[in-house]
Design a protein around this motif. Structure first.
Motif: not given
Length: 63
Positions: A21-37
């Motif tokens: 990801l490039g600097d300033g991306s909104p993606a960090p900590a925006a995902g869903a928790v998936i068990e056994n990932n």
């Protein structure tokens, strides 16, 4: 028709050619928790507890 995007984002993730990801991306900590990932991202970085980064790279955005 658009797909539901619960808890997600429609902003530019600033994805680089190397899949990080490039600097300033909104993606960090925006995902869903998936068990056994597997506990690691595509690059072998350990995933931190809580909401993960969206995509193959779990690290911070890079310049």
């Amino acid at each position: 028709m658009t797909r539901p995007n619960p808890g997600g984002t429609t902003e530019d993730p600033k994805l680089r050619d190397d899949f990080r990801l490039g600097d300033g991306s909104p993606a960090p900590a925006a995902g869903a928790v998936i068990e056994n990932n597997g506990g690691k991202d595509w690059f072998g970085n350990e995933l931190k507890p809580g909401a993960p980064t969206i995509g193959a790279y779990a690290g911070r955005g890079v310049k």
